[in-house]
Design an enzyme around this catalytic site. Sequence first.
Site, PDB file in Angstrom:
ATOM      1  N   ARG A 986      34.570  73.489  33.827  1.00 26.56           N
ATOM      2  CA  ARG A 986      34.127  72.457  34.774  1.00 26.56           C
ATOM      3  C   ARG A 986      34.918  72.622  36.068  1.00 26.56           C
ATOM      4  O   ARG A 986      36.125  72.872  36.047  1.00 26.56           O
ATOM      5  CB  ARG A 986      34.352  71.076  34.167  1.00 26.56           C
ATOM      6  CG  ARG A 986      33.481  70.034  34.781  1.00 26.56           C
ATOM      7  CD  ARG A 986      33.671  68.698  34.092  1.00 26.56           C
ATOM      8  NE  ARG A 986      33.069  68.614  32.783  1.00 26.56           N
ATOM      9  CZ  ARG A 986      33.572  67.863  31.797  1.00 26.56           C
ATOM     10  NH1 ARG A 986      34.686  67.179  31.975  1.00 26.56           N
ATOM     11  NH2 ARG A 986      32.966  67.808  30.629  1.00 26.56           N
ATOM     12  N   ARG A1055      40.095  62.716  36.805  1.00 21.94           N
ATOM     13  CA  ARG A1055      39.006  63.691  36.794  1.00 21.94           C
ATOM     14  C   ARG A1055      38.362  63.840  38.180  1.00 21.94           C
ATOM     15  O   ARG A1055      38.742  63.174  39.130  1.00 21.94           O
ATOM     16  CB  ARG A1055      37.945  63.249  35.775  1.00 21.94           C
ATOM     17  CG  ARG A1055      38.451  63.153  34.339  1.00 21.94           C
ATOM     18  CD  ARG A1055      38.547  64.521  33.725  1.00 21.94           C
ATOM     19  NE  ARG A1055      38.942  64.475  32.316  1.00 21.94           N
ATOM     20  CZ  ARG A1055      38.103  64.402  31.286  1.00 21.94           C
ATOM     21  NH1 ARG A1055      36.804  64.328  31.500  1.00 21.94           N
ATOM     22  NH2 ARG A1055      38.554  64.400  30.045  1.00 21.94           N
ATOM     23  N   LYS A1125      41.733  60.211  29.782  1.00 22.31           N
ATOM     24  CA  LYS A1125      41.229  60.550  31.114  1.00 22.31           C
ATOM     25  C   LYS A1125      41.134  59.322  32.017  1.00 22.31           C
ATOM     26  O   LYS A1125      41.062  58.191  31.538  1.00 22.31           O
ATOM     27  CB  LYS A1125      39.850  61.177  30.971  1.00 22.31           C
ATOM     28  CG  LYS A1125      38.816  60.258  30.337  1.00 22.31           C
ATOM     29  CD  LYS A1125      37.556  61.031  30.030  1.00 22.31           C
ATOM     30  CE  LYS A1125      36.713  60.295  29.008  1.00 22.31           C
ATOM     31  NZ  LYS A1125      35.640  61.110  28.468  1.00 22.31           N
ATOM     32  N   LYS A1127      38.751  58.070  35.313  1.00 20.02           N
ATOM     33  CA  LYS A1127      37.584  58.436  36.122  1.00 20.02           C
ATOM     34  C   LYS A1127      37.456  57.474  37.292  1.00 20.02           C
ATOM     35  O   LYS A1127      37.516  56.259  37.105  1.00 20.02           O
ATOM     36  CB  LYS A1127      36.324  58.361  35.263  1.00 20.02           C
ATOM     37  CG  LYS A1127      36.255  59.422  34.175  1.00 20.02           C
ATOM     38  CD  LYS A1127      34.961  59.301  33.396  1.00 20.02           C
ATOM     39  CE  LYS A1127      34.754  60.518  32.511  1.00 20.02           C
ATOM     40  NZ  LYS A1127      33.512  60.402  31.714  1.00 20.02           N
ATOM     41  N   CYS A1348      22.748  64.122  28.515  1.00 20.30           N
ATOM     42  CA  CYS A1348      23.964  64.936  28.480  1.00 20.30           C
ATOM     43  C   CYS A1348      23.633  66.291  27.872  1.00 20.30           C
ATOM     44  O   CYS A1348      22.529  66.517  27.412  1.00 20.30           O
ATOM     45  CB  CYS A1348      25.020  64.238  27.650  1.00 20.30           C
ATOM     46  SG  CYS A1348      24.652  64.288  25.888  1.00 20.30           S
ATOM     47  N   CYS A1354      28.000  71.404  23.024  1.00 19.01           N
ATOM     48  CA  CYS A1354      28.998  70.348  22.841  1.00 19.01           C
ATOM     49  C   CYS A1354      29.396  70.238  21.368  1.00 19.01           C
ATOM     50  O   CYS A1354      28.550  70.047  20.499  1.00 19.01           O
ATOM     51  CB  CYS A1354      28.441  69.020  23.342  1.00 19.01           C
ATOM     52  SG  CYS A1354      29.592  67.686  23.012  1.00 19.01           S
ATOM     53  N   CYS A1393      25.826  61.805  21.385  1.00 17.78           N
ATOM     54  CA  CYS A1393      26.817  61.079  20.586  1.00 17.78           C
ATOM     55  C   CYS A1393      27.245  59.856  21.389  1.00 17.78           C
ATOM     56  O   CYS A1393      26.877  59.709  22.549  1.00 17.78           O
ATOM     57  CB  CYS A1393      28.018  61.990  20.279  1.00 17.78           C
ATOM     58  SG  CYS A1393      29.234  62.053  21.601  1.00 17.78           S
ATOM     59  N   CYS A1397      28.451  60.403  27.805  1.00 18.20           N
ATOM     60  CA  CYS A1397      28.615  61.168  29.040  1.00 18.20           C
ATOM     61  C   CYS A1397      27.600  60.827  30.139  1.00 18.20           C
ATOM     62  O   CYS A1397      27.938  60.893  31.304  1.00 18.20           O
ATOM     63  CB  CYS A1397      28.561  62.664  28.742  1.00 18.20           C
ATOM     64  SG  CYS A1397      30.018  63.219  27.854  1.00 18.20           S
TER      65      CYS A1397
END
Length: 1491
Positions: A986, A1055, A1125, A1127, A1348, A1354, A1393, A1397
Amino acid sequence: MAPPIGFVSTREDAAARVAYLFSETVLSVQPNLKAAPVVGFQHALDRMVHDKVRGIVAKRGTFPSVYSVRYNADPFLTAVEELGKTTFVSITAASSTLPAAITHLAKLAKFPVVVHVSMSRDFADYSEITCLRQLGFTLIQSFSLREAQDLAIASHVLAIRTGKGVIHFFHQPDCEETPIPFEDVNQIDKIFDRKALVNGEAEGSTVSGVVAEKPAVEEAATENTNGEQANDTVDLTKVDYKTAGLFQAAEAVFDLMRLANGRTYKAFDYHGAGSADTALLIFGSSAQNFITTIDHAGRGDIYSKVGVITVRIYRPWSTEKLLAVIPRSVKRLGVLEQVHRQTTKWGPVLLDVISSLNNDLSIAAAIPVVVGYQLGYLNSKTIRQGLRGIIQNIQSEAPIQNLLVGCRASHDVDPEYHLTLPELETAYSKMLYNIFGDRLSILNAIDRDDTGIPQTITSNPGYGFGAYLAKEEKKKELVSKLQKAINENAFTNQETNDLVSRWLLLNEDSSKLSEVGAEVISKLESDSSEIASELLNDQAFLLGTSSWIIGSDAWSYDLGTSGVHDVIASGKNVNVLIIDSQPYTGRTAKDASRRKKDIGLYAMNYSNSYVASIAVYSSYTQALQAFIEADEFTGPSIIIAYLPYNEETDSALTVLQETKKAVDSGYWPLYRWDPRPDESGLPNFQLDSQALKKELKDFLERENHLSQVARRVPVFDENVAGSYGSKLRIQQRKKAKDAYSKLLEGLTGPPLTILFASDGGNAENLAKRLQRRAKGRGLGAVVMAMDDFPVEDLGAEENLVIVTSTAGQGKFPQNGRNFWDAVKSSADLDLASVNYAVFGLGDSHYWPRKQDKVYYNKPSKDLNHILEILGAKRMVELGLGNDQDPDGYQSAYPVWETELWKALGVDGIGAVIDEPPPLTNEDIKIQSNYLRGTIVEGLNDESTGAISASDSQVAKFHGAYLQDDRDIREQRKANGLEPAYYFMIRVRMPAGVSTPAQWLAIDQIADYKGNHTFKITTRGTFQLHGVIKKKLKPAIKAINVALLDTIAACGDANRNLLCAGLPYNNALHKELASYARDISEYLLPTMTAYHEIWLTDDNDEKKLVAGNAVVNFEPLYGAAYLPRKLKIAIAMPPYNEVDVFAHDVGLIAIVNEGGKLTGFNVVAGGGMGTTHNNKTTYPRTGSILGYVKKEDVVVVCEKIMLFQRDNGDRKDRKHARLQYTIDRMGVDVFRQKVEELLGFKFEEERAFRFESNIDQFGWVKDERGLNHFTMFVENGRIEDTPEFRMKTGLREIALAMKAEAEFRLTGNQHVILSNIAEEDLPEVKRLLAEYKIDNMQYSGLRLSSSACVAFPTCGVAMAESERYLPIFISKLESYLEELGLRHDSVVMRMTGCPNGCTRPWLAEVAMVGKAYGAYNLMLGSDYVGQRLNKLYRSAVNEEQALQLLKPLFKRWALEREEGEHFGDFLIRAGVIKPTLDGKNFHDDVAEEDEE
Ligand SMILES: Cc1cc2nc3c(=O)[nH]c(=O)nc-3n(C[C@H](O)[C@H](O)[C@H](O)COP(=O)(O)O)c2cc1C
Ligand code: SF4
């Protein structure tokens, strides 16, 4: 409708199941994809293979093999060859495939082969059966579902007992039949002695281990047995099959069947009055219709007293039995034969009947009138009329023979042989068209209209080649005309002359002709000479066509006659494209290697052709290159192209998965071969995939090429060569076993083997901990995954413990499935000396519906049960860990473990257990030495494509994510290979702004270092997939060269900064983007390790970084970085496409009346990640803390981050995000704490209003007059497909863009082409149109959708997402269109899931993956991203989701208020309750658990 579980509902299903049980090999003959009948056989066979059902006759430890072979691939020859190796072979086929196979069938008749034949559904041609009457088969017909099952069994028993072939045929009716249970094994046992078979001594059988060496039944007995006498006094159940005739043997088996199940079957049946004077013997599919019609006849009906005879045993034909069923009253006998075209004067069945009657002169005299009919097509409406005609004729004074009753076949051409180009196969022709445009000439197009010539001929390569030669002649004429014109100076214009001369020079190279050809044409048009206008008639040749012959792999069965050979041998400049559609999974391995010739190898051996092997669903780019090179090559080019599918309706996803398996395993290698020598003097061979199949490898070795290729290919897997699969598995098991024995050495105390199956790690950790504790108690304990344990050694274990969790819908986790399959079907495992205990992990609410309760902890329950059945002794009652218990599975575990120690007699031991705490993410970070870990060592380790588990956590901070291709995971495991590891990378690109040069760089990196695609992510940045370890460093380096980096794009730090795209206001966008950059830079980890690892030069000397001082210091983060993380996103009202409330920190830009940015409302504590069924996790929308001036925004972000760094939950990663920190202390306390750090207070929040959280597509002009185009990129995927070349189009646009232009990547995964000057607009628009990227004619639903990535990359995906949402939406669109909702926007999101995302919890409709094919359906967000949705139904499949959504959309269409969005409507209508706060997310859901 599918039958209930354990039932069959079609005759094909019933017969296929029996075929499987009674065979070692089943060949399933595939008709053309459009023909339905055999599909029935195939489905049942697939099911049995999938369920690993044991056969009755398959050798111990093996399963029956099922091969599907296309009808045009000489399938019956495969059966003949198969008999050399196995004894029990059966075939399932459509009747239409039989006549062409007569020669093979003649051979098969001498072996115990059973062919189950389904007559064509539309209007069957029974001559396809009668033409087999002389071959020596017993031919048995069944008339109902029940009969099909019984007689299928009878056929196999008969074949085994007599050692001779049986054909069992039936007509599958269109109407549904009442399902019947699967065949009853007890009944089978009554007529078939399995034990005897195993011992090779089947009673009364000809079978010696098991089949007679030479046919036991006399040949004569198989001829028309008119004279055969069945001895009524003989007890048929005691028949000596060695000496009996076939007919008697068949009757004997029918008799056994009667004794077993009470159902009686006879050679002939008579239906109707015993006093009938007219009877009809019917050999056709409508016999039952006739019987029913006669049964319902009125008194006055002429046919009310007619009897009907049906034939069950057609061969051997028994005169005696026929005569026995005809009532003495019968005077007239009609024989109706259903044939498409009668080729002989008398029908074969009529001849049989007459011959029988003549056998007994008294009967012959009693039935003076025997009339044959051709039975045509009759439906239920015309049958009465048909019957009347038949009876009138037979009762007339001079009946007409061979009268046709009903109409001729409704379809003269059998659909199986009707040539159509399957829709999917157009993928390649579309590519050809895209590449060559007007230059493309397909010489044998199936839809070509060559009047009077049948399609079967025009589609043939030979025909195509002929067409090519004809064209070549014409072109020669053109060339000589041009030459003549030049010699004679015939053109009026000198320029025409010059151009034509140039054209003539290039003439041999058609790929170069198009440009000069176009110029020649334009000159000719302005040339006034006579010859010029004459030449214009042949314009197409002037442009230099690219000539292609397209065909299927059927041509590879006989290269000599197919025409392919002629093309190659001719040396002509013509291209051949051969499409192989044989699916990898259903491939006939033998078939491929022995008979289907490898056209690629054949052509390479010829040494004069360009050859390529391509697969568009594996590598579009490679396919593209091959087409271009083939066109440029002067001489024959042969391209073999893979496009596997089972049915035309297969989705692109299925084709893609099959392709990947084939390419990955080496079954379909990708390569290009140019016969022209390279610098080494050898032909140029380029291997474009990783693995090679054996034949190709041998060829290259012969050609001395291997050494060169080997240099380019990292590993040659021996696995792909030869009999791959089984040998490897054995080796793999042996390895595991050796390692296991080694482990046992040196261990003292009683042994304990602990096996686990685990997807997510819970069961594995528990098992490993158990091992440590067991060792502490002195036990010789070993632990391993269930699948690593050789099942055949199970009986030798003393103490066995199994710990297994539960995966999707009661299934075993991935690493326990093979073990389970082996155990459940191992009837011969003896576990009498094994003590065992099982502990299961599950979740009693994972599937909340009542009927799904069986899934709870199913694997552990099943294992616990079967081990007992196999004789093992249970030490401890089954332990059931339940996620719903207060401490999850840990609640039940200690009690079970205590019992286990007791049972093993080690409970009294005060064990000193050296139990190191498990390594957590926190430990990994701290021990990583500022994110170095051992990544460098890991990258250099060539023995694996992966890096270590802890390094892969550390690598996330560097923007690299270890993944593997899940589409081929199972297959690779079966082949003993590690998963196909690769990395996702990424990019960090604050505000999502990319220059055209950066776009081009990413495009190139994707092509050369990744998987040829890239993705725009929900953080508005680039994501690359499929980067193998070897290419990881070069890829990251290349990203840095493009002035981008990947620092902290993943990992527990701040991020990528997401920012509104703002195409309409350039100044504001610039300012916001600069804040985004500032925040991103400020919160960037210092991370010297990044430069050390990725940016060193080739000699691995460090690049100079910060004066070469090694900075082991993270001033902001410290050595442990953040708990999780962080964001941050910036939104500019009224558009909320970034979903500002979904992030840890959201910044809502506030502008004054003059449109100038003054500051931001700060939102904190948004988060989307949850865990299914864990109510302590929930999504949350951020809380507004207040307003800050713009100059303070960076420090505000810093302080929030710092507070979270010190106060976030580092113990439990599930609760480590800021949202839980805030909920723990309350928003007010949190605000106050941040203010303390800031040293000032937040101001009152400023008013703002959002209108939507979707992108605003289309063109806009900004305040400077520059243009911006927001384009729709479905789910952010930038790729080329044959239908849609978006990636190429955008590359062209990037090349055409000026430096100040930008690509802005949005948080909804779309792209804004920005800053396009007025003068550049036409070119950009032209390119957009050329590549169809400007198409905005999508439905409102599609435009507002996002998914996603999920499968295949993934690692945590539970269900498909990116690859599936487009398909799902297509299934809704036509309905929405009907409701007039086509253009209405509904925000719909899907994820694989609950990590969320694509921010699914803020979508009006969301589907969140729960298991493969099952989603939680969420409803009720608003349209602006401020209200969370709520669970409407859990775990729905596609059909259920559609059923639930459609009525809701309908209500919305009818009942909505002006401008009311779908989510708001659902709340108002009471369909779903609003979620006003994350903490209430789990309350008041529409579907409560059903206890
Ligand atoms: C995709 C998925 C499907 C599941 N299906 C079931 C199920 O059908 N029955 C059940 O009892 N538990 C089910 N569970 C719960 C798990 O078995 C349970 O959470 C277990 O602790 C996971 O252990 P593991 O990490 O070893 O795989 C499921 C969990 C997941 C993630
Ligand atoms: S939502 Fe889940 S499945 Fe989808 S990409 Fe994110 S982690 Fe993977």
